[in-house]
Design a protein around this motif. Sequence first.
Motif, PDB file in Angstrom:
ATOM      1  N   TYR A 203      28.297 -17.411  -4.754  1.00 15.41           N
ATOM      2  CA  TYR A 203      27.701 -18.743  -4.868  1.00 15.41           C
ATOM      3  C   TYR A 203      28.012 -19.626  -3.657  1.00 15.41           C
ATOM      4  CZ  TYR A 203      25.599 -22.839  -6.908  1.00 15.41           C
ATOM      5  OH  TYR A 203      24.764 -23.909  -7.130  1.00 15.41           O
ATOM      6  N   GLY A 204      29.094 -19.332  -2.964  1.00 14.38           N
ATOM      7  CA  GLY A 204      29.413 -20.118  -1.782  1.00 14.38           C
ATOM      8  C   GLY A 204      28.352 -20.057  -0.710  1.00 14.38           C
ATOM      9  N   ALA A 237      31.950 -18.607   3.304  1.00 17.47           N
ATOM     10  CA  ALA A 237      31.554 -19.282   2.063  1.00 17.47           C
ATOM     11  C   ALA A 237      32.670 -19.326   1.030  1.00 17.47           C
ATOM     12  CB  ALA A 237      30.334 -18.579   1.467  1.00 17.47           C
ATOM     13  N   LEU A 238      33.848 -18.824   1.379  1.00 17.15           N
ATOM     14  CA  LEU A 238      34.927 -18.748   0.395  1.00 17.15           C
ATOM     15  C   LEU A 238      35.296 -20.110  -0.164  1.00 17.15           C
ATOM     16  CD1 LEU A 238      37.258 -16.086   2.027  1.00 17.15           C
ATOM     17  CD2 LEU A 238      36.330 -15.977  -0.287  1.00 17.15           C
ATOM     18  N   THR A 239      35.384 -21.105   0.689  1.00 23.68           N
ATOM     19  CA  THR A 239      35.796 -22.427   0.227  1.00 23.68           C
ATOM     20  C   THR A 239      34.767 -23.016  -0.727  1.00 23.68           C
ATOM     21  OG1 THR A 239      37.016 -22.828   2.279  1.00 23.68           O
ATOM     22  CG2 THR A 239      36.431 -24.753   0.958  1.00 23.68           C
ATOM     23  N   ARG A 240      33.484 -22.903  -0.367  1.00 25.52           N
ATOM     24  CA  ARG A 240      32.434 -23.465  -1.219  1.00 25.52           C
ATOM     25  C   ARG A 240      32.327 -22.731  -2.551  1.00 25.52           C
ATOM     26  NH1 ARG A 240      29.907 -23.117   3.827  1.00 25.52           N
ATOM     27  NH2 ARG A 240      28.716 -21.287   3.124  1.00 25.52           N
ATOM     28  N   GLY A 241      32.710 -21.440  -2.565  1.00 21.26           N
ATOM     29  CA  GLY A 241      32.595 -20.659  -3.796  1.00 21.26           C
ATOM     30  C   GLY A 241      33.881 -20.540  -4.591  1.00 21.26           C
ATOM     31  N   THR A 249      37.785 -13.487  -4.239  1.00 17.88           N
ATOM     32  CA  THR A 249      37.749 -12.165  -3.622  1.00 17.88           C
ATOM     33  C   THR A 249      36.747 -12.187  -2.472  1.00 17.88           C
ATOM     34  OG1 THR A 249      35.973 -11.242  -5.005  1.00 17.88           O
ATOM     35  CG2 THR A 249      38.229 -11.142  -5.871  1.00 17.88           C
ATOM     36  N   VAL A 250      36.866 -11.203  -1.607  1.00 22.49           N
ATOM     37  CA  VAL A 250      36.124 -11.219  -0.354  1.00 22.49           C
ATOM     38  C   VAL A 250      35.013 -10.179  -0.375  1.00 22.49           C
ATOM     39  CG1 VAL A 250      36.286 -11.017   2.149  1.00 22.49           C
ATOM     40  CG2 VAL A 250      38.198 -11.963   0.853  1.00 22.49           C
ATOM     41  N   THR A 262      41.661 -18.831   5.332  1.00 24.75           N
ATOM     42  CA  THR A 262      40.986 -19.562   4.251  1.00 24.75           C
ATOM     43  C   THR A 262      41.533 -19.149   2.897  1.00 24.75           C
ATOM     44  OG1 THR A 262      38.960 -19.761   5.556  1.00 24.75           O
ATOM     45  CG2 THR A 262      38.764 -20.051   3.177  1.00 24.75           C
ATOM     46  N   LEU A 263      41.679 -17.845   2.680  1.00 26.53           N
ATOM     47  CA  LEU A 263      42.237 -17.368   1.413  1.00 26.53           C
ATOM     48  C   LEU A 263      43.619 -17.962   1.174  1.00 26.53           C
ATOM     49  CD1 LEU A 263      41.315 -13.566   1.228  1.00 26.53           C
ATOM     50  CD2 LEU A 263      40.645 -15.347  -0.389  1.00 26.53           C
TER      51      LEU A 263
END
Length: 652
Positions: A203-204, A237-241, A249-250, A262-263
């Motif tokens: 979704y990110g 997109a990790l932050t947005r999701g 998870t990546v 970021t993680l």
Amino acid sequence: MLTLLRPVGILYLSSGLLVLAQFRGHFSPRMNQIFLTPSRMINRGVGLKVEGSSFTLDGSPFLIIAGTIHYFRVPREYWRDRLQKLKACGFNTVTTHIPWNLHEPRKGWFYFTANLDFVTFVAMASEAGLWVILCPGPYVGGDLDLGGLPSWLLRDPKMKLRTTYKGFTKAVNHYFDKIIPMIVQLQYAKGGPIIAVQVENEYGSYHQDKRYLKYIKKALVTRGIKVLLMTGDDGEALTRGHLTQALSTVHMRHIKKETYDTLFSLQGRSPILMMVYTARSLDGWGTAPHFADSHSEYFLALPFILFLLPTCSVKEEVREMFNASFSLNFYMFHGGTNFGFMGGSASLDNYLPMITSYDYGALLTENGEYTPEYFSYQDFFSFSLGIPKHPQPDSIPKATYKSVITPYYISLWDVMPYLEEPISSVKPICMEKLSVNQGSGQSSGYVLYETMIISGGLLTTKGHLQDRGQVFVDDIYIGILDHSTNHLTIPTKMVYKNNPTLRILVENQGRLAYGQNINKERKGLIGDIYLNNSPLRKFKIYSLDMKTKFLRRDLPNIWKPVVFKHQGPAFFLGILRMGNYPRDTFIKMEGWTKGVIFINGQNLGRYWNIGPQETLYLPGPWLRPGSNEIIVFEEFKPGLQIHFTNMSHLGY
């Protein structure tokens, strides 16, 4: 011995490898992984948890070694075989997605039997000694038509997919009310194999509504989902999701050092799960096959995943990954087939419809055969990680059957009087808004539009034809309109009689599987089409969804002997005869042009002579002793025979 679990630093080595450089703690997979199986864990305590930088299962350190299998892309009769092969390779978990559009193809009509019985698939996974990570959506991606969302949602002209728009959440709530209770009973604490559930998918990268992921999470939790929740996104997109109280998870896109920074900023030194590792990407009709080096940008960023290249040995870099205690999910362990019209499309430089095979360069081939890479992984898991080899199912036998002649045909024009009453409309109507299927519209297949014209001239779509249309004056072929060709000339001399009929046969080649434009993915004629700059009016519209009911309608005996010179859309009939033990085989449509094949009413999918795919997989369980009816819908020019081979030919 596998070294785990508490990375305290990230370094670049001189070779460019990105590694987690300092660790504390060890565990032996021989002492834990072997015993952490569904059948051995009768007295369940806590399930999968995040403990510092490691996973634990029932309090014991646990490394997720997962592979994705889509039950809906595999004949039900082969589910157990594929799951046992996953276990025998050394994997401990299977990941699967639940496609909403297949389970609720019509609004309010749910299907959970036959090849859509995911409850049985999950139970079989448990019997095979596998844990399950479930991805129930509502959007799942998976290179499916509309990413697994049902097309009837697009009947609403204001629809905003994957948001908290009321029209969407109302449909999601109704769907979740149906499927989540089924999932709840399969969770770890209730004795089932499900140890984690993914909240939506990537979704990110979409991120049209900041409230949406929280809504989906609440929708799952309030209905009884209690296992570990996960999100999955690519690096940027990790932050947005990200969701609180859910593990990020990546997915393997654009991975670089910043991904791990970021993680760390999101959830500290949590375990790293690469939820989407992939050996290659999907192929589209008319393009060269994608090989593993198509992901070279990933390898430059993270060279230790080079082991996913299709080589006959597992490279040293994979050992570094496991020494860094990464968990992984291999997408796909077994790809299977886009049977029927389930495949979606991609939007790269231009619209790209996906081929029927979903082989995907997986560790098992489309028909479940072992690959050299399968044995490389099996050896690695056994010798380096101490995971014992399990009994390995035998290969499933294949056959090459005698070629079938198709001696009879019916042109599409001859079938039309026996179709359901056409819809009359002043303006064109898109596929999704046709008044069929109790108001759910038409999801896939073809739509035929007819209107009278009084002159020739320039026929223009202005982008309103989706995706590919054959144009006829009466039954005379004029040309093709599609994403790259939006106008044709109708010769004036062809309009030689009063009120000739302009016919446009439009094929839905698959809605976008991902991206920002999925809300626009209506098919057929989605707006006006123009002749000499004047919009055409007064249409008759025929639904040609090519489903089983369509093929099995009562028809008089109007089959005709095949005329070799026949051209144009038509149905061709042939009979494949065999003995008592049908086997897997592949159909090769050499000499044919483009169309769809049905065997005993089952839609095997599309064929197209532009490649790269040259064969269609025909599962043995879909055949029966004696006579098997083959119907081919050929759009252009037929071949003389239907050929069979015991080998897949996918262009690579």
